[in-house]
Design an enzyme around this catalytic site. Structure first.
Site, mmCIF file in Angstrom:
data_model
loop_
_atom_site.group_PDB
_atom_site.id
_atom_site.type_symbol
_atom_site.label_atom_id
_atom_site.label_comp_id
_atom_site.label_asym_id
_atom_site.label_seq_id
_atom_site.Cartn_x
_atom_site.Cartn_y
_atom_site.Cartn_z
ATOM 1 N N CYS A 29 0.828 -1.208 0.000
ATOM 2 C CA CYS A 29 0.000 0.000 0.000
ATOM 3 C C CYS A 29 0.867 1.265 0.000
ATOM 4 O O CYS A 29 1.455 1.575 -1.033
ATOM 5 C CB CYS A 29 -0.997 -0.054 1.153
ATOM 6 S SG CYS A 29 -2.383 1.053 0.856
ATOM 7 N N HIS A 54 -3.305 -5.311 1.740
ATOM 8 C CA HIS A 54 -2.631 -5.557 3.036
ATOM 9 C C HIS A 54 -2.673 -7.035 3.455
ATOM 10 O O HIS A 54 -3.536 -7.411 4.264
ATOM 11 C CB HIS A 54 -3.337 -4.738 4.128
ATOM 12 C CG HIS A 54 -3.136 -3.279 4.010
ATOM 13 N ND1 HIS A 54 -2.128 -2.605 4.650
ATOM 14 C CD2 HIS A 54 -3.820 -2.344 3.325
ATOM 15 C CE1 HIS A 54 -2.192 -1.321 4.369
ATOM 16 N NE2 HIS A 54 -3.214 -1.132 3.563
ATOM 17 N N GLU A 68 -0.941 -8.437 5.539
ATOM 18 C CA GLU A 68 -0.638 -8.536 6.976
ATOM 19 C C GLU A 68 -1.895 -8.411 7.837
ATOM 20 O O GLU A 68 -1.836 -8.612 9.044
ATOM 21 C CB GLU A 68 0.405 -7.478 7.367
ATOM 22 C CG GLU A 68 -0.078 -6.043 7.420
ATOM 23 C CD GLU A 68 -0.247 -5.388 6.042
ATOM 24 O OE1 GLU A 68 -0.137 -6.079 5.005
ATOM 25 O OE2 GLU A 68 -0.505 -4.168 6.015
HETATM 26 N N1 GLN Z 1 -3.593 6.341 1.056
HETATM 27 C C1 GLN Z 1 -2.320 6.104 1.665
HETATM 28 C C2 GLN Z 1 -1.213 6.913 0.961
HETATM 29 O O1 GLN Z 1 -1.457 7.515 -0.033
HETATM 30 C C3 GLN Z 1 -1.941 4.635 1.659
HETATM 31 C C4 GLN Z 1 -2.939 3.866 2.504
HETATM 32 C C5 GLN Z 1 -2.395 2.594 3.109
HETATM 33 O O2 GLN Z 1 -1.170 2.369 3.175
HETATM 34 N N2 GLN Z 1 -3.288 1.805 3.623
HETATM 35 O O3 GLN Z 1 -0.134 6.935 1.429
#
Ligand code: GLN
Length: 219
Positions: A93, A186, A188
């Site tokens: 992410c 994710h 995890e």
């Molecule tokens: N929206 C977040 C970003 O732009 C990432 C979200 C996440 O890691 N769950 O950094």
């Protein structure tokens, strides 16, 4: 520096770091331990914590904040250098955003920027900013349950990178480029340890080749 086992030598035990400046690093550390209790897990906050690592996870969180802290703690350049020299790095992410070469929707101050990807931050907008779905993941025998939280997606994937998972609408949400792995979701946050085991295997292969090089080199 907090290794699980300061008593065993690195030669006998794989050491995998989790960048621990912001975000859900504790969940990644727990998953690595569950996937393989023999792995030593190290929280990484300073350049010294990078010494001797066999791999590094860059967790989810807020990429702007993590990027700022990468610069503030002097981690940006050494992580990039180690990744360029073959250390496996897995970004989830926010971590995927920090690994991408090109970012749309706000570029963090500091980042690793090595994967041949163009990613769109917060790609699912406000109305469905979080959702869960089953995903086919190349190399895994059965689909995984994927949790997306204000997630990015890959807008463009360059020649050097390979798509590993794609949403039904065609958007790429996982990719690999040699030693670099990125997932928009994710793993995890689910009980399924298969992706952590997949990453541990990549770290093991890298450690093996690195250690045999050391053994083979003349004194
Ligand atoms: N929206 C977040 C970003 O732009 C990432 C979200 C996440 O890691 N769950 O950094």
């Amino acid at each position: 520096m907090t290794d699980d086992s300061p008593f065993e030598t690195r030669d006998s035990r794989l050491v995998i770091g989790v960048l621990a400046v912001q975000g859900d690093f504790a969940e990644h550390a727990a998953m690595l331990r569950r996937a393989d209790p023999a792995v030593a897990v190290r929280e990484v906050r300073t350049p010294k914590d990078l010494e001797g690592l066999d791999g590094l996870i860059v967790p989810g969180g807020e990429s702007t904040t993590i990027g700022k802290l990468l610069v503030a703690y002097g981690l940006e350049l050494p992580i990039r250098e180690k990744a360029e020299h073959g250390m496996p790095v897995w970004g989830t992410c926010a971590g995927m955003i920090l690994l991408a070469r090109n970012i749309q929707g706000g570029e963090p101050d500091g980042r690793i920027g090595l994967m041949d990807l163009s990613v769109q931050r917060n790609a699912f907008g406000r109305q469905i900013d979080s959702f869960e779905t089953e995903l086919t993941f190349k190399g895994l025998d059965a689909p995984i349950h994927a949790v997306f939280i204000r997630a990015p997606t890959v807008r463009q994937i360059g020649e050097q990178a390979e798509a590993l998972a794609t949403l039904p609408d065609g958007r790429v949400v996982a990719a690999r480029q040699g030693n670099l792995l990125a997932t928009a979701f994710h793993p995890e946050l689910t009980p399924d340890v298969r992706l952590h085991a997949y990453f541990i295997e990549a770290c093991r292969a890298h450690a093996h080749s690195r250690r045999s090089e050391v053994e083979a080199s003349p004194l």
